[in-house]
Design a protein around this motif. Sequence first.
Motif, PDB file in Angstrom:
ATOM      1  N   ASP A  21      32.400  18.574  35.140  1.00 57.63           N
ATOM      2  CA  ASP A  21      32.427  18.707  33.684  1.00 57.63           C
ATOM      3  C   ASP A  21      31.455  19.788  33.240  1.00 57.63           C
ATOM      4  N   LEU A  22      31.831  20.510  32.199  1.00 59.48           N
ATOM      5  CA  LEU A  22      30.962  21.575  31.704  1.00 59.48           C
ATOM      6  C   LEU A  22      29.574  21.049  31.374  1.00 59.48           C
ATOM      7  N   TYR A  23      29.482  19.812  30.859  1.00 57.77           N
ATOM      8  CA  TYR A  23      28.150  19.361  30.448  1.00 57.77           C
ATOM      9  C   TYR A  23      27.185  19.225  31.610  1.00 57.77           C
ATOM     10  N   GLN A  24      27.693  19.097  32.819  1.00 58.33           N
ATOM     11  CA  GLN A  24      26.789  19.091  33.975  1.00 58.33           C
ATOM     12  C   GLN A  24      26.126  20.460  34.121  1.00 58.33           C
ATOM     13  N   VAL A  25      26.872  21.515  33.828  1.00 60.93           N
ATOM     14  CA  VAL A  25      26.329  22.870  33.941  1.00 60.93           C
ATOM     15  C   VAL A  25      25.353  23.134  32.798  1.00 60.93           C
ATOM     16  N   THR A  26      25.711  22.723  31.577  1.00 65.76           N
ATOM     17  CA  THR A  26      24.796  22.968  30.457  1.00 65.76           C
ATOM     18  C   THR A  26      23.519  22.137  30.634  1.00 65.76           C
ATOM     19  N   MET A  27      23.660  20.914  31.136  1.00 65.74           N
ATOM     20  CA  MET A  27      22.450  20.123  31.401  1.00 65.74           C
ATOM     21  C   MET A  27      21.601  20.782  32.476  1.00 65.74           C
ATOM     22  N   TYR A  76      21.326  23.820  33.105  1.00 69.96           N
ATOM     23  CA  TYR A  76      20.603  24.947  32.491  1.00 69.96           C
ATOM     24  C   TYR A  76      19.407  24.439  31.678  1.00 69.96           C
ATOM     25  N   ALA A  77      19.618  23.408  30.885  1.00 70.54           N
ATOM     26  CA  ALA A  77      18.522  22.887  30.060  1.00 70.54           C
ATOM     27  C   ALA A  77      17.410  22.314  30.945  1.00 70.54           C
ATOM     28  N   TYR A  78      17.759  21.674  32.060  1.00 68.05           N
ATOM     29  CA  TYR A  78      16.738  21.200  33.002  1.00 68.05           C
ATOM     30  C   TYR A  78      15.961  22.387  33.567  1.00 68.05           C
ATOM     31  N   LYS A 104      15.610  25.260  32.336  1.00 64.18           N
ATOM     32  CA  LYS A 104      14.862  25.916  31.264  1.00 64.18           C
ATOM     33  C   LYS A 104      13.578  25.141  30.940  1.00 64.18           C
ATOM     34  N   SER A 105      13.625  23.809  31.045  1.00 66.75           N
ATOM     35  CA  SER A 105      12.385  23.070  30.748  1.00 66.75           C
ATOM     36  C   SER A 105      11.676  22.662  32.032  1.00 66.75           C
ATOM     37  N   LEU A 133      16.862  17.169  40.319  1.00 62.93           N
ATOM     38  CA  LEU A 133      17.597  16.675  39.159  1.00 62.93           C
ATOM     39  C   LEU A 133      18.833  17.517  38.799  1.00 62.93           C
ATOM     40  N   GLN A 189      22.702  16.181  39.287  1.00 68.13           N
ATOM     41  CA  GLN A 189      23.471  16.112  38.037  1.00 68.13           C
ATOM     42  C   GLN A 189      24.793  16.866  38.180  1.00 68.13           C
TER      43      GLN A 189
END
Lengths: 571, 571
Positions: B42-48, B50-52, B54-55, B151, B155
Amino acid sequence: MLSKYRKRKMEMATPPPQSSFNDSNNSHKNNQNGIVQSLLTDLYQVTMAYAYWKSEKRHEIAVFDLFFRKNPFKGEFTLFAGLEECLKYLQNFRFSDSDINYLRTILPPSVEEEFYNYLGSLDASEVSLYAVPEGTVVFPRVPLVTVEGPLPVVQLMETTLLNLINYASLVATNAARFRMAAGKKQLLEFGLRRAQGPDGALSASRYCYIGGFDGTSNVLAGKMFDIPVRGTHAHAFVTSYVGLQDLKNRILQSLQMLTPLDGGSPVDFVSACIDLREEVCKTLDVLHEETKQSELTAFIAYATAFPKGFLALVDTYDVLRSGIPNFCTVALALHRLGYKAIGIRLDSGDLAYLSKAVRQYFRKIADRFEVPSMANFTIVASNDINEDTLHSLNQQGHEIDSFGIGTHLVTCQRQPALGCVFKLVEVNKQARIKLSQDMDKVTLPGKKSIYRLYSHEGHALIDLMQRPHEQPPDNERRVLCRHPFEESKRAYVSPGSVQLLQKLYWTKGEIQEYLPSLKEIRERAIQSLATLREDHKRALNPTPYKVAVTADLYQFLHDMWLDNAPIGELS
Amino acid sequence: MLSKYRKRKMEMATPPPQSSFNDSNNSHKNNQNGIVQSLLTDLYQVTMAYAYWKSEKRHEIAVFDLFFRKNPFKGEFTLFAGLEECLKYLQNFRFSDSDINYLRTILPPSVEEEFYNYLGSLDASEVSLYAVPEGTVVFPRVPLVTVEGPLPVVQLMETTLLNLINYASLVATNAARFRMAAGKKQLLEFGLRRAQGPDGALSASRYCYIGGFDGTSNVLAGKMFDIPVRGTHAHAFVTSYVGLQDLKNRILQSLQMLTPLDGGSPVDFVSACIDLREEVCKTLDVLHEETKQSELTAFIAYATAFPKGFLALVDTYDVLRSGIPNFCTVALALHRLGYKAIGIRLDSGDLAYLSKAVRQYFRKIADRFEVPSMANFTIVASNDINEDTLHSLNQQGHEIDSFGIGTHLVTCQRQPALGCVFKLVEVNKQARIKLSQDMDKVTLPGKKSIYRLYSHEGHALIDLMQRPHEQPPDNERRVLCRHPFEESKRAYVSPGSVQLLQKLYWTKGEIQEYLPSLKEIRERAIQSLATLREDHKRALNPTPYKVAVTADLYQFLHDMWLDNAPIGELS
């Protein structure tokens, strides 16, 4: 158009570039992208092929019709899909040496070497395939696909063609029904994790798009089929953060600096959010101690990563007392830097109630902070939604703008199989009929021409099947349409226009028609559904669409039926 | 065992030979045989991810549990399947340049080049995967798979692992239920044409075999997974013949010569059949004019092709008045040449009644022609059979020896999705919990050790989860088992033996355990089901199997729950 036609034909005719094994991501050829193996068939097709071969029937020319007997989901229409995959299968129809060696191990030793040579020599060059264009609305008993060719060859194709069309048409139809239930709301397919295997998921994404969905969460489907992909974050993202202290060390704080949209010095985004939190909570009448810090932290991290695409999942702890205040806090902080947040996603609870309550909260925030657009934040819902949920939400009233739909859509929970069958209707120009005690299962013998008759207003009136030699219907004369089985059901129809439903898609080893892109097929589906009267499409007790035969075909069918049916004897 | 172990490990570790494109039959890599792409997520695995990234959470070590909350089909057990495919996916987990280029087009332009470099560098070498062995009976809330690693990497694996396990376990469980309903009768999977896509069909064949089926009609599945394949002929075969004149020209007649089993001069098999027909019809009290000649012709052709494997589909016209007399005619003619016919298949009508009537006919023939074995011809049934049909047939009594089962089995009509989820339970050794208003959806925080406790008689008593530092249960002492959520539900258990359920299957980039063959997994499933008490397995209102936590884990869970749950306020 012509150049496009050429381009697509070329793509079909040219094998894809050979993948290097070491690039594992390219070496996965699934059926959507690649080739369905000819051995993907039922064993009885092979044993029948041998028996045909053995009794010198290999050159007999057979015609088979592929059709279904009942629309799925208690509806009165079906969207036809899967044709392009069938054509790719024909293009690559061939038994390899390895296949034939395997068959040797499972067929009896008495099977002659000549038969294996024969199998090895087969391809689809002597086969012709007629079909309704992909994305067309279709009805029971109408042949979606008609295949003509040497009896054993076409027999060998039965199972694979059924496999490629059954699920594709089923899930496209399901998607079209969700689309009708959702009106103009956005629909996203989220079914990958619950679909029946990896390629089941890819088929679902592909054919749901044809049926009217706007996008998918499936990244590979997006890449392969050029479907819009969507997604933001999950509950795990929220629970992976503990609290604001997570972002307080020097490195992390510098990562949470956000540059305003129009440029200028980066701003400490964590502090910007904390400054707003109290006022947001006051506006929404929530204690700010009740809002979860870990959730706020996760939202800040996500917004810093996607300042232009901030959409937050707000139900990890409590939608109204934590998720929404935290979202509004971050959305307002983004607003002050010139960014517009997108909205929120609900993944549990009473969606009608929650979406309305959330909308109220958004309106309060829009008023208090004087940002009118914030009243219109997008609300996405994604909790185990089926077609009935959509109808029920419409009745209750809701404020949802977008639906993410998974399990029920892709597994077609309401009816997980479409019953397409593949029936022999002619051998060497002699019609064949399959009788059954169950009248609905009697086949329509012989090759047929199939027309759709439209009213003067452009509505589809009736599908009419006739024998090939009959004059095609036209808008100059009225035509008698008969129910194929019920003698008394007859009607004269004076069509406004007439459409020949099947086209010749494959003959002499080549694709004969322009193959439209997925977007074009989707457009055709929309147009084709639009020709259907509303009462055929309604969710509850829709009116059956009529499928008829000419007087000539009626007579032919019933003569043949009587000739073949045994006469009963009561004792 | 060791050499087998090495061999299977080798197979897993060595890439399959590169296929030549021109051999189209080998270039289809489906997921069973080949590789599932890492972009199948799912795309949200990729966006998550990235956010991981990034932080600065990319090095945080997360633990996720994969489990389901409810057994499917209103049952109280599930068969775990899909593990080998998961391990192959880990082996090949990698984003290609082409994947990353695609992601560039769908992620915002603000995403840093370093992130794409990071994605391109990822593999599963830092990931560890623990799992219950494939083919084990499993229960709600017990982690079937636990994945530990960075993580963002773990994910990214969520959706794919769920996809690979959900359907595999669902259909294996369905097959096991059919097996229990069918007792010792033969069960064949006939679902290819109705399965959800080509690979859906291959998965179905593979996992139904694990669940206890004896074979499949799917030839490719037979080839790929070494499953027995079965099949004879269809209605089209019967209707493709017109009458005996079809076989009467000189060439054809010579083809219908059959050599007796023990050698000798070939016999005109058509005449041999015609000679017997009248007496057979008389024995069965049927007018021989009523038997369909076209059907007899088709049977003769099939028997000539497969004299040792003659099994006839007898319901094309009329089972008792045409199909059975024709079958018996051909079977007797074969018998006179030394061959034994196999039997018949019923594909419509009242299977209980017809199978009993057919058995009576067979007995009459066996008596009249003094061939006792003919009373025991195999009766196969294959008409839209589901689990309830089997139970109903058992109640009515029937004479069926073998069932061919398609649609209901492979689409899992009764419940087409298993709801496995993948939940974060720990980050950097700190436990995480996901709360929910719905108690059943609260997760069990932290890493857990999972044991199955058996009675002294060898029955599975209870599954017990505990915190990793706790002493393992053993047969020396009684252990307190608590319901994870309901305070008052507690029991002391004194196990006869104890089994650690999860094994480490993957770490440091390598598979750590012997991977059994499909047959061995099937055997494990049979044994694992045998440890389950009958009342857990019965079709109607089975007893739930108990899944418990230790007192220590109970306390840990509830402390964390209270710490995290908001305190409500009524107003």
